[in-house]
Enzyme design. Structure first.
Site, PDB file in Angstrom:
ATOM      1  N   HIS A  57       0.846  -1.204   0.000  1.00 57.85           N
ATOM      2  CA  HIS A  57       0.000   0.000   0.000  1.00 57.85           C
ATOM      3  C   HIS A  57       0.879   1.250   0.000  1.00 57.85           C
ATOM      4  O   HIS A  57       0.709   2.159  -0.836  1.00 57.85           O
ATOM      5  CB  HIS A  57      -0.908  -0.031   1.228  1.00 57.85           C
ATOM      6  CG  HIS A  57      -1.733   1.210   1.432  1.00 57.85           C
ATOM      7  ND1 HIS A  57      -3.098   1.204   1.313  1.00 57.85           N
ATOM      8  CD2 HIS A  57      -1.387   2.491   1.765  1.00 57.85           C
ATOM      9  CE1 HIS A  57      -3.566   2.426   1.552  1.00 57.85           C
ATOM     10  NE2 HIS A  57      -2.538   3.216   1.836  1.00 57.85           N
ATOM     11  N   GLU A  58       1.837   1.300   0.925  1.00 54.93           N
ATOM     12  CA  GLU A  58       2.718   2.467   1.019  1.00 54.93           C
ATOM     13  C   GLU A  58       3.669   2.540  -0.176  1.00 54.93           C
ATOM     14  O   GLU A  58       4.002   3.630  -0.650  1.00 54.93           O
ATOM     15  CB  GLU A  58       3.509   2.420   2.330  1.00 54.93           C
ATOM     16  CG  GLU A  58       2.667   2.370   3.597  1.00 54.93           C
ATOM     17  CD  GLU A  58       1.724   3.553   3.741  1.00 54.93           C
ATOM     18  OE1 GLU A  58       1.921   4.575   3.046  1.00 54.93           O
ATOM     19  OE2 GLU A  58       0.776   3.457   4.531  1.00 54.93           O
ATOM     20  N   HIS A  61       1.934   4.282  -3.033  1.00 58.02           N
ATOM     21  CA  HIS A  61       1.985   5.740  -2.876  1.00 58.02           C
ATOM     22  C   HIS A  61       3.346   6.270  -3.330  1.00 58.02           C
ATOM     23  O   HIS A  61       3.426   7.239  -4.098  1.00 58.02           O
ATOM     24  CB  HIS A  61       1.787   6.126  -1.401  1.00 58.02           C
ATOM     25  CG  HIS A  61       0.385   6.032  -0.899  1.00 58.02           C
ATOM     26  ND1 HIS A  61      -0.691   6.602  -1.545  1.00 58.02           N
ATOM     27  CD2 HIS A  61      -0.120   5.452   0.225  1.00 58.02           C
ATOM     28  CE1 HIS A  61      -1.795   6.378  -0.850  1.00 58.02           C
ATOM     29  NE2 HIS A  61      -1.474   5.673   0.219  1.00 58.02           N
TER      30      HIS A  61
END
Length: 264
Positions: A57-58, A61
């Site tokens: 998820h990170e 980003h």
């Protein structure tokens, strides 16, 4: 070097590889019925898979920010998938794992620090914010696929339940992340399109967004409506509420198990 990312800055961290290895080995132990009883293996499999999804998820980003113009991302270590490199390791990893252990809910974490001043264009800023929860959506699709493809015949019950619980976590994380609440990714998607005045007024409340959502979910009426919607969505994808309930029951192996969920 001004525009490129050093090879060492994008080398996958041994810490992430270790977490992925725990996920693979414990998943194999549940799949093959090697672990008996399977409670600890289910706990390790789901927790490790959840942390892997948080790291990706990170990473989503960070990778999107890199391609949008923030070349400082590599030096911060975000491309190595090392969870210890995040701005707030407590918010990014520890709290989301605690939420899973205590309540069986996939609350989002945070965060990688992105130098937004290096990035121009509102669409790019929105895409950077959306990239993380879209990763959870992809995980949710992968976790639910065996159910809606009817591909679980002969699969041990322990693995079925673990996969169902993991699907629940990914679906809740996807939905909660996309809420337009300050501090969550959903607000980050719409923030570039708001006026400067509104953004300045909302900014002080961003640090409380996650905790406000968590507090609302403690209200029984809100919790019931939210999880009814989650289970309705999962049901449409072939994942029954019984599967997710038994998944959480097996995950909390230190508690007395419900006999109807017996997997051993």
């Amino acid at each position: 070097m001004t525009t490129a990312v050093a090879r060492s800055d994008r080398r996958i961290s041994p810490i992430f590889l270790g977490i992925a290895a725990v996920m693979a080995v414990s998943g194999w132990a549940v799949w093959t019925d090697f672990a008996e009883p399977p409670g600890l293996a289910i706990f390790l499999f789901v927790t490790a898979a959840w942390v892997v999804s948080l790291c990706l998820h990170e990473y989503a980003h960070a990778r999107t920010a890199l391609h949008s113009g923030d070349i400082s991302i590599g030096a911060k270590g975000y491309l190595t998938l090392n969870p210890l490199k995040y701005t707030h390791a407590l918010l990014s990893i520890v709290l989301p794992v605690l939420f899973v252990i205590l309540g069986g809910i996939g609350l989002p974490g945070g965060a990688v620090f992105i130098e937004r001043n290096r990035i121009s264009g509102r669409w790019k800023h929105s895409l950077i914010s959306a990239a993380g929860p879209l990763t959870n959506v992809l995980f949710a699709v992968v976790c639910t696929a065996p159910f809606w493809l009817h591909a679980l015949d002969g699969v041990p019950l322990g693995f079925r339940y673990a996969l169902a619980f993991l699907a629940l976590l990914q679906v809740t994380a996807s939905i909660l992340n996309f809420l337009p609440v300050p501090g969550l990714d959903g607000y980050g998607v719409i923030e570039p399109w708001l006026s400067y005045g509104i953004r300045r007024q909302v900014e002080p409340f961003a640090v409380f967004g996650l905790f406000a959502v968590f507090g609302l979910l403690w209200i029984p009426e809100v919790n019931t409506v939210f999880f009814d919607a989650i289970h309705g969505l999962l049901q449409s994808l072939g994942v029954s509420e019984f599967d997710t309930y038994c998944g959480f029951d097996a995950y909390q192996f230190w508690q007395q198990s419900n006999p109807s969920c017996a997997v051993g």
